[in-house]
Motif scaffolding. Structure first.
Motif, PDB file in Angstrom:
ATOM      1  N   LEU A  56      -4.093   7.719 -15.873  1.00 36.95           N
ATOM      2  CA  LEU A  56      -3.629   9.026 -15.423  1.00 36.95           C
ATOM      3  C   LEU A  56      -4.058  10.150 -16.359  1.00 36.95           C
ATOM      4  CD1 LEU A  56       0.070   8.295 -14.356  1.00 36.95           C
ATOM      5  CD2 LEU A  56      -1.756   9.073 -12.841  1.00 36.95           C
ATOM      6  N   GLY A  57      -4.182   9.807 -17.639  1.00 34.06           N
ATOM      7  CA  GLY A  57      -4.443  10.837 -18.642  1.00 34.06           C
ATOM      8  C   GLY A  57      -3.205  11.611 -19.011  1.00 34.06           C
ATOM      9  N   GLN A  58      -2.035  11.029 -18.771  1.00 37.44           N
ATOM     10  CA  GLN A  58      -0.770  11.678 -19.138  1.00 37.44           C
ATOM     11  C   GLN A  58       0.329  10.633 -19.238  1.00 37.44           C
ATOM     12  OE1 GLN A  58      -0.752  13.800 -15.038  1.00 37.44           O
ATOM     13  NE2 GLN A  58       1.380  13.792 -15.690  1.00 37.44           N
ATOM     14  N   ALA A  59       1.405  11.012 -19.901  1.00 42.61           N
ATOM     15  CA  ALA A  59       2.508  10.090 -20.130  1.00 42.61           C
ATOM     16  C   ALA A  59       3.388   9.958 -18.889  1.00 42.61           C
ATOM     17  CB  ALA A  59       3.350  10.565 -21.317  1.00 42.61           C
ATOM     18  N   ILE A  60       4.061   8.833 -18.788  1.00 45.28           N
ATOM     19  CA  ILE A  60       5.043   8.589 -17.739  1.00 45.28           C
ATOM     20  C   ILE A  60       6.425   8.786 -18.350  1.00 45.28           C
ATOM     21  CG2 ILE A  60       6.067   6.830 -16.235  1.00 45.28           C
ATOM     22  CD1 ILE A  60       3.256   5.578 -16.076  1.00 45.28           C
ATOM     23  N   ARG A  61       7.248   9.572 -17.697  1.00 48.15           N
ATOM     24  CA  ARG A  61       8.592   9.822 -18.214  1.00 48.15           C
ATOM     25  C   ARG A  61       9.418   8.534 -18.179  1.00 48.15           C
ATOM     26  NH1 ARG A  61      11.428  14.576 -15.117  1.00 48.15           N
ATOM     27  NH2 ARG A  61      11.356  12.905 -13.563  1.00 48.15           N
ATOM     28  N   PRO A  62      10.179   8.246 -19.208  1.00 47.75           N
ATOM     29  CA  PRO A  62      10.991   7.020 -19.224  1.00 47.75           C
ATOM     30  C   PRO A  62      11.936   6.908 -18.037  1.00 47.75           C
ATOM     31  CG  PRO A  62      10.901   7.964 -21.417  1.00 47.75           C
ATOM     32  CD  PRO A  62      10.265   8.965 -20.498  1.00 47.75           C
TER      33      PRO A  62
END
Length: 237
Positions: free
Chosen positions: A183-189
């Protein structure tokens, strides 16, 4: 579309747990989880053909505002996009329950993505299916596609993992890292859900303690199986 069952019940899992929902369960799956709780839609698929108009009419005959399209694996159904479009045209909130191994653009308000961990592979049950299952149970680019679609359409998604033992967390970490890279970005917990594996209240309660502790440490959501607590492990719930 081949359908194993339809029913009006209470959503038991995920972000919408507790919401009255109409379930459309397609019959047929490209995977074979060893702990599958709906073998009549996967290992031994049952059910007959129903038209999309029939399915929409069944939903409209209830007071449901939420529709859950599940399986089996609904994303392998040729008419899945048209079904979701018809439901959306009638202003229903649509949840798609999928293992996220196959992608088709569909209208979806909540993409419930359930990547299958190694604990799902049926090595001792069926060696031929185990090889096939293991080769296709995870598809990181497809998981990322679903998340991108959710973000672009301003809808929602959840990553729901079935956990059977604490050691499953290492694999979950690897899967999340791979998806974030794609994705090139973090996934929220709080978009990650941990659901204890089990089809009876006793097993679920036994595993709830340590799963809950992991959620406290990581910020992931605890995913209950409310329908099992309410009705037991029976069809139509």
């Amino acid at each position: 579309m081949r359908i194993s069952e339809t029913f009006f019940s209470i959503q038991g899992e995920g972000k919408l747990a507790g919401v009255p929902s109409f379930f459309i369960r397609t019959s047929g799956c490209n995977l074979r989880c060893v702990w599958c709780d709906t073998p009549y839609a996967s290992w031994e698929p049952e059910g007959g053909m129903m038209s999309l108009a029939e399915l929409v009419a069944l939903v409209k005959a209830t007071t449901a505002k939420h529709v859950v399209v599940t399986g089996g694996e609904p994303m392998i159904m040729p008419d899945i996009a048209e079904l979701c479009s018809l439901l959306a045209a009638s202003s229903y909130h649509i949840t798609i329950e999928t293992a996220a191994t196959v992608f088709t653009p569909v209208h979806c308000d909540l993409a419930s993505l359930s990547p299958k961990l190694a604990n799902s592979t049926p090595w001792q049950r069926d060696g031929k299916w185990a090889v096939r299952h293991e080769a296709s149970r995870l598809n990181v680019p497809v998981i990322a596609q679903f998340i991108r679609q959710a973000k672009q359409s301003e809808s929602d998604f959840q990553l729901k993992f079935v956990v059977a033992q604490e050691s499953d967390m290492a694999e979950i970490g690897r899967v999340l890292a791979a998806v974030e890279t794609e994705l090139g970005q973090a996934i929220r917990p709080d978009d990650v859900l941990l659901m204890p594996e089990g089809i009876d209240a006793g097993t679920l309660n036994q595993r709830a303690g340590w799963v809950g502790e992991i959620c406290k440490q990581t910020g992931y959501r605890f995913c209950q199986r409310l329908h099992v607590q309410m009705y037991g492990h029976v069809r139509g719930t």
